[in-house]
Write an enzyme that holds these catalytic residues in place. Structure first.
Site, PDB file in Angstrom:
ATOM      1  N   GLU A 191       0.857  -1.189   0.000  1.00  0.00           N
ATOM      2  CA  GLU A 191       0.000   0.000   0.000  1.00  0.00           C
ATOM      3  C   GLU A 191       0.889   1.234   0.000  1.00  0.00           C
ATOM      4  O   GLU A 191       1.773   1.391   0.861  1.00  0.00           O
ATOM      5  CB  GLU A 191      -0.931   0.040   1.218  1.00  0.00           C
ATOM      6  N   GLY A 225       1.221   4.957   0.857  1.00  0.00           N
ATOM      7  CA  GLY A 225       0.534   5.865   1.779  1.00  0.00           C
ATOM      8  C   GLY A 225       0.178   5.127   3.058  1.00  0.00           C
ATOM      9  O   GLY A 225      -0.777   4.350   3.106  1.00  0.00           O
ATOM     10  N   GLY A 281      -0.147   6.767   6.122  1.00  0.00           N
ATOM     11  CA  GLY A 281      -1.069   7.614   6.886  1.00  0.00           C
ATOM     12  C   GLY A 281      -0.362   8.454   7.929  1.00  0.00           C
ATOM     13  O   GLY A 281       0.767   8.169   8.342  1.00  0.00           O
ATOM     14  N   SER A 306      -4.335   1.165   8.148  1.00  0.00           N
ATOM     15  CA  SER A 306      -4.774   0.303   7.031  1.00  0.00           C
ATOM     16  C   SER A 306      -3.847  -0.902   6.892  1.00  0.00           C
ATOM     17  O   SER A 306      -4.297  -1.990   6.535  1.00  0.00           O
ATOM     18  CB  SER A 306      -4.852   1.092   5.729  1.00  0.00           C
ATOM     19  N   ASP A 322       9.440   7.898  -2.291  1.00  0.00           N
ATOM     20  CA  ASP A 322       8.548   8.858  -2.943  1.00  0.00           C
ATOM     21  C   ASP A 322       7.878   8.137  -4.112  1.00  0.00           C
ATOM     22  O   ASP A 322       8.571   7.624  -5.004  1.00  0.00           O
ATOM     23  CB  ASP A 322       9.387  10.043  -3.436  1.00  0.00           C
ATOM     24  N   GLN A 323       6.558   8.105  -4.123  1.00  0.00           N
ATOM     25  CA  GLN A 323       5.860   7.360  -5.167  1.00  0.00           C
ATOM     26  C   GLN A 323       6.017   7.980  -6.553  1.00  0.00           C
ATOM     27  O   GLN A 323       5.628   7.362  -7.541  1.00  0.00           O
ATOM     28  CB  GLN A 323       4.376   7.199  -4.827  1.00  0.00           C
ATOM     29  N   HIS A 341      -2.039  11.287  -3.959  1.00  0.00           N
ATOM     30  CA  HIS A 341      -3.201  11.556  -4.814  1.00  0.00           C
ATOM     31  C   HIS A 341      -2.950  12.698  -5.794  1.00  0.00           C
ATOM     32  O   HIS A 341      -3.882  13.249  -6.382  1.00  0.00           O
ATOM     33  CB  HIS A 341      -4.476  11.801  -3.994  1.00  0.00           C
TER      34      HIS A 341
HETATM   35  C1  SAM Z   1      -4.218   9.354   2.982  1.00  0.00           C
HETATM   36  S1  SAM Z   1      -2.756   8.972   3.829  1.00  0.00           S
HETATM   37  C2  SAM Z   1      -2.761   7.209   3.804  1.00  0.00           C
HETATM   38  C3  SAM Z   1      -3.810   6.605   4.678  1.00  0.00           C
HETATM   39  C4  SAM Z   1      -3.699   5.117   4.879  1.00  0.00           C
HETATM   40  N1  SAM Z   1      -3.485   4.409   3.639  1.00  0.00           N
HETATM   41  C5  SAM Z   1      -4.959   4.575   5.528  1.00  0.00           C
HETATM   42  O1  SAM Z   1      -5.900   4.156   4.813  1.00  0.00           O
HETATM   43  O2  SAM Z   1      -5.013   4.575   6.773  1.00  0.00           O
HETATM   44  C6  SAM Z   1      -1.559   9.427   2.650  1.00  0.00           C
HETATM   45  C7  SAM Z   1      -0.109   9.165   3.030  1.00  0.00           C
HETATM   46  O3  SAM Z   1       0.655   9.304   1.834  1.00  0.00           O
HETATM   47  C8  SAM Z   1       1.921   9.832   2.154  1.00  0.00           C
HETATM   48  N2  SAM Z   1       2.509  10.484   0.968  1.00  0.00           N
HETATM   49  C9  SAM Z   1       2.312  11.758   0.505  1.00  0.00           C
HETATM   50  N3  SAM Z   1       3.053  11.973  -0.595  1.00  0.00           N
HETATM   51  C10 SAM Z   1       3.716  10.828  -0.868  1.00  0.00           C
HETATM   52  C11 SAM Z   1       4.630  10.417  -1.877  1.00  0.00           C
HETATM   53  N4  SAM Z   1       5.010  11.280  -2.841  1.00  0.00           N
HETATM   54  N5  SAM Z   1       5.115   9.172  -1.826  1.00  0.00           N
HETATM   55  C12 SAM Z   1       4.757   8.305  -0.850  1.00  0.00           C
HETATM   56  N6  SAM Z   1       3.887   8.635   0.142  1.00  0.00           N
HETATM   57  C13 SAM Z   1       3.364   9.875   0.135  1.00  0.00           C
HETATM   58  C14 SAM Z   1       1.634  10.810   3.288  1.00  0.00           C
HETATM   59  O4  SAM Z   1       2.811  11.026   4.079  1.00  0.00           O
HETATM   60  C15 SAM Z   1       0.489  10.140   4.036  1.00  0.00           C
HETATM   61  O5  SAM Z   1       0.954   9.473   5.184  1.00  0.00           O
END
Ligand code: SAM
Length: 395
Positions: free
Chosen positions: A198, A200, A202, A213, A248-249, A274
């Site tokens: 997964e 992200g 959180g 998650s 970093d995605q 997103h």
């Molecule tokens: C919406 S939260 C994830 C929630 C989690 N999947 C859940 O359902 O409980 C988004 C996460 O993506 C991470 N994020 C933001 N930009 C990112 C990137 N470029 N690459 C990887 N992770 C990133 C943030 O740090 C954050 O913790």
């Protein structure tokens, strides 16, 4: 479990649990039984629902092995998770005994609809020096604590909505209404030794938030290894069968490095930034590392309409957005029906998207060999000729 932690023991246990009884015997020849039992106790604690008993009590958990038996004490009290502790002052209310093999199967084997009575239970007498009026509350606490611990000893299919509250993940109940769709598409994989990634984890910048998650997927996929990727260090969420990774995605090289080491994946879920460009980059980098028959999931498609995330408010101009990607995958799925065009080579997605399920803000992409072959060129392409050919020349 941290990036460099050895997963081989838990993987070996999961594999043996799905095999013949002889595999279980070999497991205890390869590994120390106390190490195997420690994995099982850790797993039980992570699966137990929150205790409801007000009085703190201990449940003795005995794992019987070929060479003897191993006792562990599980603490159960309201407002704290069940955990293994040293034998202390609290009442030991119940002894639960399992054969090691039975417990391995119960926790990590394919889920059984009607598990047999594989355990032995002994209710201990009330040992307090105060009055008999304490016996009723004692039995109540014993019953509640035992039910809690036994709920952690099963692989029965959990209710994902309940797990979202238990593990604090926002996939159901406020902005997102995803769990019924996850249940529908993920249930067929429950008995498999899945590898899930997964994006992200959180909690964004918060050093201790996030991981809900991952814990939910760990519980749901009782034979799975769960990996989480985040741009922020989320190693606080590492635990048995959960590995957190930093990255970093939007960096395809890092994604490929991770997939080479931990993949191929059965399921990838994008719940990261997103940002539309990131969603597209991650899909193209990771989809090749999803095994045939697996799934790639994209959450929160609403940002496709948000300019602040690189989206576009005009659906007709969705070319560079996450929804633009999803729409293009319909053409990929159908690519064998396109008129031949010199120089056009099928993309990776053309050759490997075999199904698409799109819900409100959520898309599931099925991976496989998309090569059934198009309708052959000698089949008439206009309606009247097709009718004539199909009528055998009859007027
Ligand atoms: C919406 S939260 C994830 C929630 C989690 N999947 C859940 O359902 O409980 C988004 C996460 O993506 C991470 N994020 C933001 N930009 C990112 C990137 N470029 N690459 C990887 N992770 C990133 C943030 O740090 C954050 O913790």
């Amino acid at each position: 479990m941290a990036e460099n932690t050895d997963l081989s023991l838990v993987q070996d246990i999961i594999r043996a649990a799905g095999g013949h009884a002889a595999s279980l015997r070999e497991l205890t020849q390869r590994h120390r039984t106390d190490a195997v039992a420690a994995v099982l106790i850790d797993e039980i604690c992570s699966r137990c629902p929150p205790p409801v008993n007000e009085e703190p009590v201990l449940v003795e958990f005995v794992v019987r092995t070929p060479g003897g038996q191993l006792s562990h004490w599980l603490s159960s009290v309201k407002d704290a998770p069940v955990r293994a502790v040293a034998r202390g002052e609290d009442f030991v209310v119940m002894r639960i005994e399992y054969e090691l093999d039975d417990l391995v199967r119960e926790l990590f084997g394919p889920a059984r609809a009607h598990p047999s009575g594989a355990r032995e239970t002994t209710l201990f007498p009330y040992a307090g020096s105060d009055g008999a009026d304490k016996i009723g509350p004692y039995i109540l606490a014993a019953q509640q604590a035992t039910a809690t611990v036994l709920a952690g000893c099963t692989s029965a299919k959990p209710d994902l909505n309940e797990l979202t509250s238990r593990y604090l993940t926002p996939k159901w109940g406020s902005l997102h209404w995803f769990t019924p769709h996850y249940d529908r598409h993920f249930s067929p994989y429950r008995d498999e030794e899945v590898r899930v990634l997964e994006i992200g984890i959180g909690g964004y910048q918060h050093p201790e938030w996030g991981g809900g998650s991952l814990r939910m997927w760990k519980h749901f996929f009782h034979r799975g290894l769960i990996h989480g990727l985040d741009i922020v260090d989320k190693s606080h969420a590492d635990e048995q069968r959960i590995t957190t990774l930093i990255g970093d995605q939007s960096d395809p090289d890092r994604l490929a490095e991770i997939a080479e080491k931990y993949g191929p994946f059965d399921i990838v879920i994008d719940d990261g930034s997103h940002i539309n460009e990131h969603v597209r980059t991650s899909f193209h980098a990771l989809f090749p590392y999803v095994r045939n028959g697996g799934l790639y999931v994209i959450e929160d498609l609403w940002t496709a309409y948000w300019p602040g995330f690189g989206g576009n408010e005009d659906p007709a101009r969705s070319g560079a957005t996450s929804l633009g990607l999803v729409k293009s995958l319909i053409d990929s799925l159908q690519h064998e029906e396109l008129p031949p065009e010199p120089g056009r080579t099928p993309s990776y997605a053309d050759g490997h998207v075999t199904g698409l399920h799109v819900y409100h803000n959520l898309a599931f992409v099925e991976k496989g060999a998309n090569a059934e072959g198009g309708i052959p060129p000698w089949i008439p392409r206009d309606f009247d000729s097709l009718v004539a050919a199909s009528s055998g020349g009859a007027a």
